[in-house]
Design an enzyme around this catalytic site. Structure first.
Site: not given
Ligand code: ZN
Length: 489
Positions: A253-254, A257, A283
Site C-alpha cells: 500500500h505505502e 503511494h 489512495e
Molecule cells: Zn493510503
C-alpha cells in the site's frame, strides 16, 4: 515565461513543505520520545512561516502579473492562485485556533478511546465541529457546506455526487457481503510469520514494485505511512505482527503511494504541481498495488512459493487455492483499518453520512455513538460492543479533519476504473504479474496518472484516462467476479 521571482517564491513554499514533512517523518520513526514538545514548537513555527508566505500580498501580485505560456505554466498559475486565495480567505486567528483545538484534542481522544469514555471526547469534537462551521463560512460559493471541507482533500467533488456514488456502492456491496457471510468460510493462515523474514520479503516485494535504494527508505513506524520530500527522496514506513501478513500488504500500500510521488514529472519539482493531485487519486494508487496487484491470483502464482519457502509453518499445508482464499478473507468487522477489500468502503460510507449530518446540524455530537451503532448494524450487520470499537476508533475527528474519509472509498473506486483502463492497454498484464514483472504497469501509471502531478484536476484526470467521471460500477464488477469465484457463490 514565469518570472524568476514567482518561481523562487513557489519553490520556497515547496521547500517549507518538504522541511515540515521531514520533521514529521522523523517524529514517527527516529525521534526519542522526550523530543515531542520541542518538535511541536519547531513544526508550529514552520507552519506559521509557510502560511505567511502562502498568503503574502506580494505572491498575489506576482500571480496577477504572470503571463504563463503553455499548459504547464497555466496550471502552475491556476493552482498557485487557488492555494493562495483559499489560504487568504481564512483569518489567521481562525487558522491558529483550528490548529490549537486539534492538538488539544489528541490526548483526551486517546484517553477516551482507551477507557471507552465518549463523554470525555465529546466537548473536543464539538469544538472542532464548531470551528469547521466557522471555516466553511469563510467560503460563500459552495452548494453544500460539506463541499468546502472535502475540497481540501478532493478538489472539485461535491457532496451531492458523493452521495449518489456511495449510494450505488452501498447497494452493490451489502448483498455481496451477505452472500459471502452465508458461504463456507475461507481457511485461515496458521502462522506465525517471524518478523525478520517478513521484513526481508517486504523489501524484496517493494523493490519488485519500483522501490529503488538510491531514492527510497523503508523504516518502522507505529502507523505505516508514506512521505515524500522530493521525487528522489521517498520514505515509506512499515509495521509487522507475527500473527498475520497485514504488515506485508501495508508495505505494498505505502509503496503504491510512494511510486505516485516518485514518478511525478521531474520538471514539475518545486512548482506547486510536483505532487499528487488529490487524496482520492493518491489512495487509488496505494489500493491498486495492495489489492488489484497484491491480492490477485497471478501475483501469488509468483510469490506463493517464496512465501512458503520463508514461512513453512506459517503457511502450513494450505493448497495454492486455499492460500489465495486465506489472503482474501471477507468478514464484517468493527475496525476500519483492519477491514478487508469488500467491507472497507462500507466503513467509509458510514463516516461520510455521519459527518454530513453533523456539518448540516441534523446530528448532534452527543447522539453520535447511537447513530454510529445503528449505522454499523445497517451496513455491516454487526453489533458495536462499545465506543472504543465504535465512534472513537479513528484519529481523524480529533484532528477536526472532516471531509477526509470519503477519499478512502473514492480511492477504491478510482483504482478499479484505472485498472480497467490499463487492462485494455496492456492485454498481457496478467502474464507479467504471474512472473513477478511490474514494469509495464508502473510505466502505464507514470504516463497516465503520476507524471502530470497536479497539472490536471482529479475529475479531469479520471475522465481523460477512463473516459468518464467517478463510477462505482467497475469496482462492483471486479469485486463480484473475484469474490463470487473465491467463495463459490
Ligand atoms: Zn493510503
Amino acid at each position: 515565461m514565469l518570472s524568476p521571482e514567482l518561481e523562487a517564491r513557489l519553490g520556497e513554499l515547496t521547500d517549507l513543505h518538504a522541511a515540515g514533512a521531514l520533521l514529521g517523518w522523523d517524529q514517527q520513526t527516529m525521534m526519542p520520545p522526550a523530543g515531542g514538545e520541542a518538535r511541536g514548537n519547531v513544526m508550529a513555527t514552520l507552519t506559521t512561516i509557510a502560511h505567511e508566505r502562502q498568503t503574502d500580498d506580494e505572491l498575489g501580485a506576482l500571480l496577477d502579473a504572470a503571463e504563463p505560456a503553455g499548459e504547464t505554466e497555466q496550471a502552475i498559475v491556476r493552482v498557485a492562485r487557488r492555494d493562495h486565495d483559499k489560504a487568504r480567505r481564512v483569518p489567521a486567528e481562525l487558522a491558529a485556533e483550528m490548529e490549537r483545538a486539534s492538538s488539544r484534542a489528541q490526548e483526551p481522544w486517546a484517553t477516551a478511546r482507551a477507557t471507552n469514555d465518549f463523554a470525555l471526547f465529546r466537548p473536543f469534537l464539538e469544538a472542532n465541529l464548531e470551528l469547521r462551521r466557522r471555516y466553511v463560512e469563510c467560503f460563500d460559493d459552495a452548494e453544500h457546506p460539506y463541499d468546502t471541507l472535502m475540497d481540501n482533500f478532493e478538489p472539485g467533488l461535491t457532496t451531492a455526487r458523493v452521495r449518489e456514488v456511495f449510494g450505488q456502492l452501498r447497494e452493490g456491496l451489502v448483498p455481496l457481503v451477505a452472500d459471502i457471510a452465508a458461504a463456507e468460510p475461507a481457511p485461515v493462515l496458521p502462522g506465525p510469520f517471524p518478523i525478520a523474514a517478513q521484513q526481508e520479503l517486504a523489501l524484496e516485494l517493494a523493490r519488485a514494485f519500483g522501490f529503488d535504494d538510491g531514492a527510497w527508505r523503508m523504516d518502522l513506524a507505529v502507523h505505516p505511512f508514506a512521505q515524500s520530500l522530493s521525487p528522489q527522496d521517498i520514505r515509506v514506513t512499515a509495521r509487522y505482527k507475527e500473527e498475520d501478513l497485514q504488515g506485508l500488504f501495508a508495505v505494498m500500500h505505502e509503496v503504491g503511494h510512494g511510486l505516485y510521488e516518485h514518478q511525478v514529472d521531474p520538471a514539475l519539482a518545486r512548482t506547486t504541481l510536483g505532487t499528487g493531485v488529490s487524496l482520492g487519486i493518491h489512495e487509488s494508487q496505494s489500493r491498486l498495488w495492495e489489492n488489484l496487484v497484491g491480492r490477485s491470483e497471478p501475483f501469488w502464482r509468483h510469490w506463493g512459493p517464496r512465501l512458503r519457502e520463508r514461512f513453512p509453518d506459517g503457511v502450513g499445508d494450505l493448497s495454492d487455492r486455499d492460500l489465495l482464499r486465506a489472503i482474501n478473507v471477507v468478514e464484517p468487522t468493527l475496525i476500519r483499518v483492519d477491514a478487508d477489500e469488500v467491507t472497507y468502503s462500507l466503513h467509509v460510507i458510514l463516516r461520510f453520512e455521519l459527518e454530513v449530518q453533523m456539518v448540516e446540524g441534523t446530528l448532534a455530537v452527543k447522539d453520535l455513538p447511537e447513530a454510529w451503532n445503528a449505522g454499523m448494524e445497517d451496513l455491516l450487520g454487526i453489533d458495536v460492543p462499545d465506543d472504543t470499537h465504535g465512534c472513537l476508533q479513528d484519529i481523524h475527528w480529533s484532528f477536526g479533519e472532516l471531509g477526509y474519509f470519503p477519499t478512502y472509498a473514492i480511492g477504491n473506486i478510482a483504482a478499479a476504473q484505472l485498472w480497467d483502463a490499463m487492462g485494455a492497454a496492456l492485454p498481457d498484464r496478467e502474464a507479467q504479474v504471474a512472473t513477478g514483472e511490474y514494469g509495464a504497469i508502473r510505466d502505464w501509471l507514470r504516463e497516465h496518472v503520476h507524471a502530470p502531478g497536479r497539472t490536471v484536476e482529479p475529475t479531469a484526470l479520471l475522465e481523460r484516462v477512463t473516459g468518464g467521471g467517478l463510477d462505482p460500477a467497475p469496482l462492483l464488477a471486479q469485486l463480484n467476479a473475484k469474490y463470487r469465484g473465491l467463495y463459490g457463490i
